[in-house]
Each structure stands twice: as structure tokens, then as C-alpha cells.
Scaffold this active site. Structure first.
Site, short mmCIF file in Angstrom:
data_model
loop_
_atom_site.label_atom_id
_atom_site.label_comp_id
_atom_site.label_asym_id
_atom_site.label_seq_id
_atom_site.Cartn_x
_atom_site.Cartn_y
_atom_site.Cartn_z
N CYS A 74 -16.53 -17.27 -11.43
CA CYS A 74 -15.73 -18.46 -11.69
C CYS A 74 -16.43 -19.70 -11.12
CB CYS A 74 -14.32 -18.27 -11.14
SG CYS A 74 -13.13 -19.47 -11.78
N LYS A 122 13.55 11.71 18.06
CA LYS A 122 14.34 10.64 18.67
C LYS A 122 14.75 9.61 17.61
CE LYS A 122 14.03 7.32 22.51
NZ LYS A 122 13.12 6.80 23.56
N ILE A 168 0.84 -1.21 0.00
CA ILE A 168 0.00 0.00 0.00
C ILE A 168 0.87 1.25 0.00
CG2 ILE A 168 -1.72 1.32 1.29
CD1 ILE A 168 -2.89 -1.18 0.09
N HIS A 196 -12.81 -13.40 -13.90
CA HIS A 196 -12.64 -12.70 -12.62
C HIS A 196 -12.68 -11.19 -12.85
CE1 HIS A 196 -11.60 -16.01 -9.83
NE2 HIS A 196 -11.20 -16.61 -10.95
N ASP A 211 15.69 -11.15 7.58
CA ASP A 211 15.32 -12.48 7.08
C ASP A 211 16.43 -13.00 6.17
OD1 ASP A 211 12.93 -12.15 8.35
OD2 ASP A 211 11.73 -11.82 6.54
N GLY A 249 -18.33 -19.72 -8.68
CA GLY A 249 -19.69 -19.26 -8.37
C GLY A 249 -20.64 -19.38 -9.54
N GLU A 255 -13.11 -8.83 -10.80
CA GLU A 255 -12.53 -8.04 -9.71
C GLU A 255 -11.10 -7.59 -10.02
OE1 GLU A 255 -11.89 -12.42 -8.35
OE2 GLU A 255 -13.26 -11.26 -9.60
#
EC number: 6.3.4.2
Length: 550
Positions: free
Chosen positions: A383, A227, A19, A520, A151, A385, A522
Site C-alpha cells: 500500500c 476453589k 483468540i 493488502h 463496563d 510501501g 496480509e
């Protein structure tokens, strides 16, 4: 020459690097710069396509058919550039590429090592990804490095970024580090020590951040910023407070008001026009001042982890912005519906079944679809659905009580949904398909243009043609389409070459708004433009709400 901004994270994961990177990119784009973004994932999987949604969240599909990290969805929602396969790569892809080169003898018998061979390959992938947008003429490429500093998996990527900065010279690379400043309730104060250690770790690698984004649950006071500035050796105006917001679309303005884009432009010696964030202000205003309110029931098996449906949730929010509607989403576990409990569906203004894989929870979804159809509740199936809507219709309206998908029951008498390699053609013969006869072999991936039938809801929504992205192995079996159509189903869009059903709907005489799509939608919704299908769906939910209240 493209300039680079590397976005790294420290202390913990899931702070919102994606984001933050997308928001900074949106500000730079509003200043007239051509921007693109890349996501570097340190895991060894080649791509997230086979990873569990519980592990990784949503798999975002690009226009060119790549299965990528969900952050690429954020990138496309925040900037105008379309992401491609080269905008996301993993450790697995890097090692795969290096090992192939070694096998071909391209390293001339040298010992292949992390430095320089892996780090050089990472740099080559970064430059290739940056060149994929704007005809290779992007002004700025923002590169998000997954994981956290410290990491072991992230080290080669951070080293590659350091080397790239050294090779390109001053004013060609900037570093933005996102870190956590936790509030300790028992002490009643914010703690800066984790941030200090995170920056120290980054500096040990040889990277000094241009700006520090400090995540907290509240704005960070100036004395705490001072700081952090002192101990991290970063100017105080480069210590940016990023507090929790109730909408991700507020973040560009939050960063702009604290001068992050100014710092980056100064570091990169760029002098673009001032930022114009009026579009983002307008969207946030629409989100905060709705005229209507609806509740949509999302029936799925990953409902405990909303990251699995990130693009879908955002698409519904976009539709709400463009219809002056607050869209509340009720997450419903499909397995609970298998043993009853259908009363939870009664208060809903609309029902949605998203995509998914596997048998678990499918009968609960079918019960929800039947409830939506019989009670005239607006329904959208995406899909899986759509496939389950076809199964429900075949069982209860087309006289095929045993109808199913071969994904769930290989022995079903009526395989109305079947694997790409086992369709039954119009003559009743099993038709074998391969990678040459269908995109992706057993998985259809990426965008495809499809004509839309006249006189249908689909035509009213999309116009003459639909261009959407796919990610599925199974399709509606053409052999059963005539029987389904005879029972009242409308196939409103078909692929032009294979003649495969892409959209289905019920006529108004059977249901006010019942639509299924194999693709899809979305993945192409943005806050700027919304999406015509989701907008129509929200409008149908509003109409249903009004009918109930009448």
C-alpha cells in the site's frame, strides 16, 4: 437452527477473547460443524476505520470492504468462513440504526429505550451476522462481546445475550467467560478472587457461564481450579486453564485436551464427530522446528505497538511455516532513519514497508527503500510501501527530484501519487472522480480482481489473476507511468477498468527481488495455506542470505 456461544471477558481487557473464540471455533469446525463468528464492539464509533492504531490496533478489511476489528482477522485465520460487514458491529451502528427507525416512525410514537429497543436491535444484528455465512445454515455462531463485565458500555450487549438465551430456550445458547487468575510474585501464589468477583458480576446480570477460561502465566493447579469451581458454582471440569503460549496456534489443542468443545457440544445438544487437530499439530511442529532463520526489517511509525500490524506479522509467520523458516521481525522506527542511522538496515535479510497514513516518518521509509534498492536487499512494499517505492524510484532513477505524493506535499512539481479525486489522465487533464467512479469514493475498500502481466515476478507468484483487498485513498498517478516504465520500472498488474497500477516491480537486471503492491495481501493469508506473495518474499530473503554468505 443456528446455536450460539457467547464469549465474554472479565477482570481486565486484552486477555485474548478473540483468540479463545477463534480457537474454539476451529475445534468445532474440525468436528465437522459449520461455524461462524461475530465481534460486538461496545464503543460508540460507527467503525474503527478512523480510530488511531495506537488506540485500537489494526483495522481488518473484509472481502466486502468493511473496516472491522482486528479480531475478525483471527477468525479468518482459524476457520474457513469468510467474514463480512455483518460479522462486526458497534454500539454506534446500533444507535444509528435505532435512531433512523425512530425518525421514520417505525416505533409508532413509543418512548425509545435501551430495553427493549436497543437490546432488540442488537439481537437482530446478531442473527443477521450469523446468517451471513454458510448460506444462513451455520450450526454454531460464536459471538465475542468486547470489553469486560462491569463496563457500562457492555451492559446492553450482555442484556441482549441474556434475553436471546431466554427466548431461544435451553440447549440453544452457551456462555464462555474468559477471566484472569493473576500470579502474585511476593505471595508466590495464584489469586482466584478477581475471577470469583467477575463471575458474580456476570451472574447478577442473569448469565451463568457454561465454561470458565482462566488466563494465567502458568497452568492452574487442580486445587485452585476446585476453589474456583466452588465459589463460581461451575463444575470443576468446566474450569479450563489457559496459560501463556509461545504460539497462538497451540491454543486449539490446549482447549481440546481439557474438553472445552465437549462441554459446549453437550450444552448445545450437538453430537458431531471427534475433533481432528492434526493440521494444527503439523503447523505448530513446522513453527517449532525450522531449518532456516531470517531477519526482516519492518520499517514503520507504529512499531511500538505491534497490534497495528497484526495480520502482517501473522502472514510472515505463515510464510515461515510453509518454508521451514523462523522469521524474526526487527521493528524499525522510520523517523529515526530520517536523521541517518541506516547502519541498522545492513544486517537485514529483507526490508518491508507496510501500509499507513500521514506524512510523519515517510522520508525515513523512503531512505530505507533506497537502501534496499541500492544494496540489492529483497524489498516488499504494501500500500503506502508501494507508493513510497514509486516516489523513491521517480526521484533517483526517473529524473524527478521533487517527486512526491499529494498526501504529503500538495505543491509538489511531480505528484506521482495522488488522491483518488485528483488523478491526471494521459492527456494531462485533472480527472475528477466520485463514489460512482471508484469504490468507496475517497477510500478504495474491499477485494478486487486484477489481471497480471505475463513474464513478471507477479505472474510467477499469483498466476493470471490477483484477488486482494484494498484500503487506501491514494493511487499511483497514471500520467507518470510511461516515464517510470522508461526508467526501468515494471507495472505488473493494473485494474481492468481504470487501468490503475496495482503491482510494481524491478526487473532482475536492476534488482533480484523488489516488489510493491497497492493492496493488502496480509488480510488473506492463513496458517493453513500461507500466501504466495509472502512465501516468495521469504524465499527471496533466504536467497539473499545465501548470497551474502557465499
Amino acid at each position: 437452527m443456528t446455536k450460539f456461544v457467547f464469549v465474554t471477558g472479565g477482570v481486565v481487557s486484552s486477555l485474548g477473547k478473540g483468540i479463545a473464540a477463534a480457537s474454539l471455533a476451529a475445534i468445532l469446525e474440525s468436528r465437522g460443524l459449520k461455524v461462524t463468528l461475530l465481534k460486538l464492539d461496545p464503543y460508540i464509533n460507527v467503525d474503527p476505520g478512523t480510530m488511531s492504531p495506537f488506540q485500537h490496533g489494526e483495522v481488518f478489511v473484509t472481502e466486502d470492504g468493511a473496516e472491522t476489528d482486528l479480531d475478525l482477522g483471527h477468525y479468518e485465520r482459524f476457520v474457513s468462513a469468510k467474514m463480512r460487514k455483518s460479522n462486526n458491529f458497534t454500539t454506534g451502528q446500533i444507535y444509528e440504526s435505532v435512531i433512523r427507525k425512530e425518525r421514520r416512525g417505525e416505533y409508532l410514537g413509543k418512548t425509545v429505550q435501551v430495553i427493549p429497543h436497543i437490546t432488540n436491535e442488537i439481537q437482530a444484528f446478531i442473527e443477521k451476522g450469523a446468517a451471513a455465512s454458510h448460506d444462513g445454515k451455520a450450526d454454531v455462531a460464536l459471538v465475542e462481546i468486547g470489553g469486560t463485565v462491569g463496563d457500562i458500555e457492555s451492559l446492553p450487549f450482555l442484556e441482549a445475550a441474556r434475553q436471546m438465551s431466554l427466548r431461544m430456550g435451553r440447549n440453544h445458547c452457551a456462555f464462555v467467560h474468559l477471566t484472569l487468575v493473576p500470579f502474585i510474585a511476593s505471595a508466590g501464589e495464584l489469586k482466584t478472587k478477581p475471577t470469583q468477583h467477575s463471575v458474580q458480576k456476570l451472574r447478577e446480570i442473569g448469565i451463568s457461564p457454561t465454561a470458565l477460561l482462566c488466563r494465567a502465566d502458568r497452568p492452574i493447579p487442580d486445587d485452585e481450579r476446585a476453589k474456583i469451581s466452588l465459589f463460581a458454582n461451575i463444575p470443576q471440569d468446566a474450569v479450563i486453564s489457559v496459560w501463556d503460549a509461545d504460539s497462538i496456534y497451540k491454543i486449539p489443542q490446549m482447549l481440546n485436551e481439557q474438553g472445552l468443545d465437549r462441554l459446549i457440544c453437550e450444552e448445545l445438544r450437538l453430537d458431531p464427530k471427534p475433533a481432528d487437530l492434526s493440521m494444527w499439530q503439523k503447523l505448530v511442529n513446522a513453527q517449532e522446528n525450522p531449518e532456516h532463520e531470517i531477519t526482516i526489517g519492518m520499517v514503520g511509525k507504529y512499531v511500538d505497538l505491534t497490534e497495528s500490524y497484526k495480520s502482517l506479522i501473522e502472514a510472515l509467520r505463515h510464510a515461515g511455516m510453509h518454508t521451514a523458516t523462523r522469521v524474526n521481525i526487527e521493528y524499525i522506527d522510520s523517523e529515526e532513519l530520517e536523521s541517518g542511522h541506516l547502519e541498522v538496515l545492513a544486517p537485514l535479510d529483507a526490508i518491508l514497508v507496510p501500509g499507513g497514513f500521514g506524512k510523519r516518518g515517510t522520508e525515513g521509509k523512503i531512505r530505507a527503500i533506497q537502501y534496499a534498492r541500492e544494496n540489492k536487499i529483497p524489498y516488499l512494499g504494501i500500500c503506502l510501501g508501494m507508493q513510497l517505492a514509486v516516489i523513491e524510484f521517480a526521484r533517483h532513477l526517473a529524473g524527478m527530484a521533487d517527486a512526491n505524493s499529494t498526501e504529503f506535499n500538495l505543491e509538489t512539481e511531480h505528484p506521482v501519487v495522488a488522491l483518488i479525486t485528483e488523478w491526471v489522465d494521459r492527456e494531462g487533464k485533472v480527472e475528477q472522480r466520485s463514489a460512482d467512479s471508484d469504490l468507496g469514493g475517497t477510500m478504495r475498500l474491499g477485494a478486487q480482481r486484477v489481471p497480471v502481466k505475463e513474464g513478471t515476478k507477479a505472474r510467477a507468484i499469483y498466476g493470471a489473476e490477483v484477488n486482494e483487498r484494498h484500503r487506501h485513498r491514494y493511487e499511483v498517478n497514471n500520467h507518470y507511468v510511461p516515464t517510470l516504465e522508461k526508467a526501468g520500472m515494471v507495472i505488473s498488474a493494473r485494474t481492468p477498468t481504470e487501468n490503475l497500477p496495482e503491482m510494481m516491480e524491478l526487473p532482475e537486471s536492476m534488482h533480484p527481488w523488489f516488489v510493491g503492491v497497492q493492496f493488502h495481501p496480509e488480510f488473506t493469508s492463513t496458517p493453513r495455506d500461507g500466501h504466495p506473495l509472502f512465501k516468495a518474499y521469504v524465499e527471496a530473503a533466504l536467497a539473499s542470505q545465501q548470497r551474502k554468505g557465499a
